[in-house]
Design an enzyme around this catalytic site. Sequence first.
Site, PDB file in Angstrom:
ATOM      1  N   LYS A 173      49.555  41.149  25.972  1.00 44.96           N
ATOM      2  CA  LYS A 173      48.389  40.967  25.096  1.00 44.96           C
ATOM      3  C   LYS A 173      47.510  42.217  25.127  1.00 44.96           C
ATOM      4  O   LYS A 173      47.663  43.064  26.028  1.00 44.96           O
ATOM      5  CB  LYS A 173      47.589  39.741  25.558  1.00 44.96           C
ATOM      6  N   TYR A 195      21.455  62.840  25.012  1.00 46.71           N
ATOM      7  CA  TYR A 195      20.529  61.984  24.271  1.00 46.71           C
ATOM      8  C   TYR A 195      19.440  61.406  25.164  1.00 46.71           C
ATOM      9  O   TYR A 195      19.697  61.094  26.337  1.00 46.71           O
ATOM     10  CB  TYR A 195      21.291  60.828  23.629  1.00 46.71           C
TER      11      TYR A 195
HETATM   12  C1  LIG Z   1      46.305  37.341  30.902  1.00 45.35           C
HETATM   13  C2  LIG Z   1      47.048  36.186  31.473  1.00 45.35           C
HETATM   14  C3  LIG Z   1      48.035  36.372  32.474  1.00 45.35           C
HETATM   15  C4  LIG Z   1      48.290  37.699  33.144  1.00 45.35           C
HETATM   16  O1  LIG Z   1      47.458  37.835  34.274  1.00 45.35           O
HETATM   17  P1  LIG Z   1      47.552  39.120  35.250  1.00 45.35           P
HETATM   18  O2  LIG Z   1      46.489  38.879  36.250  1.00 45.35           O
HETATM   19  O3  LIG Z   1      47.257  40.296  34.384  1.00 45.35           O
HETATM   20  O4  LIG Z   1      48.918  39.159  35.794  1.00 45.35           O
HETATM   21  C5  LIG Z   1      48.793  35.281  32.849  1.00 45.35           C
HETATM   22  N1  LIG Z   1      48.568  34.049  32.325  1.00 45.35           N
HETATM   23  C6  LIG Z   1      47.605  33.839  31.395  1.00 45.35           C
HETATM   24  C7  LIG Z   1      47.389  32.463  30.877  1.00 45.35           C
HETATM   25  C8  LIG Z   1      46.800  34.881  30.950  1.00 45.35           C
HETATM   26  O5  LIG Z   1      45.834  34.652  30.051  1.00 45.35           O
END
Ligand SMILES: *Cc1c(COP(=O)(O)O)cnc(C)c1O
Length: 369
Positions: free
Chosen positions: A38, A264
């Site tokens: 993702k 800035y």
């Molecule tokens: C993002 C996510 C993961 C991955 O978690 P990590 O800590 O990056 O390994 C796994 N399961 C779900 C439901 C997630 O939303």
Amino acid sequence: MPKAQETVLEIDLKALKHNFEYIKSKLQKDTKVLAVVKAFAYGSHAETIANYLQDLNVDYFAVAYVSEGIALRNAGITKPILVLHPQAVNFKILIERCLEPSLYNSKVLNEFIAIASEEKQTNYPIHIKFNTGLNRLGFGQNDVEHIISKLKTTNSVIAKSIFSHLAASEDLSEKGFTNQQIKHFKTIAETFSKKIGYQPMLHICNTSGILNYPEAHLNMVRTGIGLYGFGNSKKENNHFNPIATLKSVISQIHSIEKGETVGYNRAYKSDTIVKTATIPIGHADGIGRQYGNGKGYVIINNKPAFIIGNVCMDMIMVDITNIDCNEGDEVIIFGSHPYSASEFSKTAQTISYEIITAISQRIKRVFLT
Ligand SMILES: *Cc1c(COP(=O)(O)O)cnc(C)c1O
């Protein structure tokens, strides 16, 4: 490694392979691996990462949203893709592109079944999510009866897996809570499977779950941050290689007289003569203003150069008074240990996950193979 001539995010695919293999070394042979890709594969490059992992024979992928799943299908990903947080408005296209929804309450379950039947699907794979303590998404234990009776009224869908998500798997002081979550999930899973009359796959572990709770690997594990090179602890970080290195260059060097200001709002006022370097990366690239004013630092010729004044949209200025360097020299914002994104993020009281996913899409991704 080539010297940077502009701001680039270098992605080391050998490091990805190493991390994938390290995670697999923690698993039983028959435990499946789901790669979480993702948010552009945590800011790296989802299509390239997913294709590389597909060639390494990963079992499953997960994304958060339907649009991310479509991008992977368009890039030639043929393995199953779990969509962790789909919205009903996208269910039709989700089915068209053979993406598999996580369904977490009666509303989305009913909506999905209605659309799957309309689309004349049989046994369309769905994943039922249970809440065991994160209190974010998921059915409760009391919903099992209702889900089962709903699933028994239709042959449009089939529960391919049931799963849950751990709230504090990286935090060993929360071991009691995590063990409770695991136990709770196992109880739900047992009831569910008995009542539905078949055995869906079970999964609950994210990266830290994999490392800290081997007894909870079940049928599949879901790894994100580990693939990108972080183990969420000092000890485990040593076993992983960060895949992304954020590099830039020195555009200009200034000598600042005593009493002058930099940037800035004139946020930095010098009380001696200082030398600054201006670097083409700013808050629009993911380096938030919280890194400014002496908190964050970049690495120039192996020395830390602290950000002075406010972070601009497209630039930062850093203090190079005690660093021997020239215009055009390479700058490392973060990369491999000890200058990892995890260390960089600590300077602004945040975590690796936030800084790596924040790196803007306008920064060119360069791949090392
Ligand atoms: C993002 C996510 C993961 C991955 O978690 P990590 O800590 O990056 O390994 C796994 N399961 C779900 C439901 C997630 O939303």
